[in-house]
Each structure stands twice: as structure tokens, then as C-alpha cells.
Write a protein that holds these residues in place. Structure first.
Motif, short mmCIF file in Angstrom:
data_model
loop_
_atom_site.label_atom_id
_atom_site.label_comp_id
_atom_site.label_asym_id
_atom_site.label_seq_id
_atom_site.Cartn_x
_atom_site.Cartn_y
_atom_site.Cartn_z
N ILE A 264 9.50 7.27 2.81
CA ILE A 264 10.64 6.98 3.66
C ILE A 264 11.22 8.27 4.23
O ILE A 264 11.58 8.35 5.41
CB ILE A 264 11.69 6.16 2.89
N ILE B 81 7.60 6.44 -3.00
CA ILE B 81 8.45 5.56 -2.18
C ILE B 81 9.48 6.42 -1.45
O ILE B 81 9.66 6.32 -0.23
CB ILE B 81 9.14 4.48 -3.03
N SER C 205 5.30 2.57 1.70
CA SER C 205 6.62 3.14 1.93
C SER C 205 6.70 3.87 3.27
O SER C 205 7.75 3.86 3.92
CB SER C 205 7.01 4.08 0.78
N MET D 237 12.10 -1.68 0.79
CA MET D 237 11.38 -1.02 -0.29
C MET D 237 11.37 -1.83 -1.58
O MET D 237 10.60 -1.52 -2.49
CB MET D 237 11.96 0.37 -0.54
N LEU E 121 8.10 -2.87 -3.17
CA LEU E 121 7.25 -1.75 -3.59
C LEU E 121 7.70 -1.12 -4.91
O LEU E 121 6.95 -0.35 -5.51
CB LEU E 121 7.22 -0.68 -2.50
N GLY F 295 5.66 -3.58 4.73
CA GLY F 295 5.36 -2.60 3.68
C GLY F 295 4.40 -3.15 2.65
O GLY F 295 3.44 -2.48 2.24
N THR G 36 1.11 2.61 -2.56
CA THR G 36 2.58 2.61 -2.50
C THR G 36 3.07 3.59 -1.44
O THR G 36 4.02 3.30 -0.70
CB THR G 36 3.17 2.96 -3.87
N TYR H 92 0.58 -2.11 1.80
CA TYR H 92 0.28 -1.80 0.39
C TYR H 92 -0.98 -2.55 -0.05
O TYR H 92 -1.88 -1.96 -0.65
CB TYR H 92 1.46 -2.18 -0.50
N SER I 117 15.45 -0.01 5.51
CA SER I 117 14.59 0.62 4.50
C SER I 117 14.97 0.22 3.08
O SER I 117 14.08 0.06 2.23
CB SER I 117 14.60 2.14 4.64
#
Length: 142
Positions: free
Chosen positions: A125, A121, A57, A83, A86, A35, A53, A39, A79
Motif C-alpha cells: 500500500i 501488506i 496489497s 486490505m 489479505l 486485492g 500477499t 492474491y 485501502s
């Protein structure tokens, strides 16, 4: 390179804190690394924190869904930890700092960026999860 290593550890440690099974810890760390890597690529390409972002995500979301199917576990295992790199914590800090310094227009701009980053974010997801569920329904309908 250092940022990627830190993203790995920044995903791994919350997974340890949340008592994730030891056999999944490495894969959770890779979730954050992937991730954050996307990014960085997206941010360098666009210069837009929100778009970067979102790309990161989405990567975490798709990675989590793939790993969940591989290991037959919930996607949230991968997940939630993934995350963490982020999360716009520095954006929230800078917003408060600008408010204290009485730079209200800059604080408003930074605050909107921070809230938008947090929102994308969740959106990234969720988008990955929805696309996997739609794909599953389409495959089972045939």
C-alpha cells in the motif's frame, strides 16, 4: 468464485463499521475483491503466500489511489477496507496453535510467514502511494 464474493463482503462490512459514506461502500468492496483476486492468481502461480500477499496489497494500494482521485477523497477510505481479506489472521491462529502443540520449529516458520505477510501488506500500500506521489510531482514539475 465464492472466495471473491466473500472478499467483497469482507471489505464491505468493515467499511460499514468504520462509518464510510454509503456512496463509497460498493467501491470499497471492489477494493477487497480486486486485492483477493490478484492474491489468488499470484498464489496459484507462485505457491508463495508472501509474494501473493504483496501482489494483492499492491493491487489494493493502486486501486485505492485511483479511486481517491476519481472521487476526490482520501485513499485510506478504499485501502483500509480493501486490505481486510489479505490480513493473515489464520496464520497467527496457526502459529499459536503450533506453539500450544509444542511444534516450535513449525510455529517459528508459520510465525515468520505471518509477520512477513503483515509487513508486505503495509509495503504494498505504501509503494502504491509513493509511486502516485512521485508521478504527481513529475507531472507538476513539467
Amino acid at each position: 468464485m465464492l472466495e471473491l464474493v466473500l472478499a467483497f463482503w469482507g471489505s464491505l462490512f468493515p467499511a460499514i463499521l468504520f462509518n464510510i459514506n454509503k456512496k463509497y461502500l460498493f467501491w470499497v468492496g471492489l477494493s477487497g475483491l480486486a486485492g483477493w483476486g490478484i492474491y489468488m492468481i499470484a498464489y496459484n502461480a507462485t505457491g508463495n503466500v508472501i509474494m501473493a500477499t504483496f501482489a494483492g496489497s499492491c493491487t489494493v494500494g493502486f486501486y485505492s489511489e485511483i479511486m481517491a482521485r476519481m472521487f476526490k477523497t482520501p485513499a485510506s477510505i478504499f485501502s483500509v477496507g480493501g486490505m481486510f481479506p489479505l490480513v493473515p489472521g489464520i496464520g497467527a491462529y496457526n502459529t499459536v496453535q503450533l506453539i500450544v502443540e509444542n511444534s516450535l520449529s513449525k510455529a517459528a516458520s508459520k510465525g515468520i510467514e505471518t509477520v512477513a505477510s503483515a509487513g508486505v501488506i503495509a509495503l504494498g500500500i505504501m509503494l502504491a502511494s509513493v509511486l502516485f506521489r512521485i508521478n504527481k510531482k513529475l507531472l507538476t514539475a513539467k
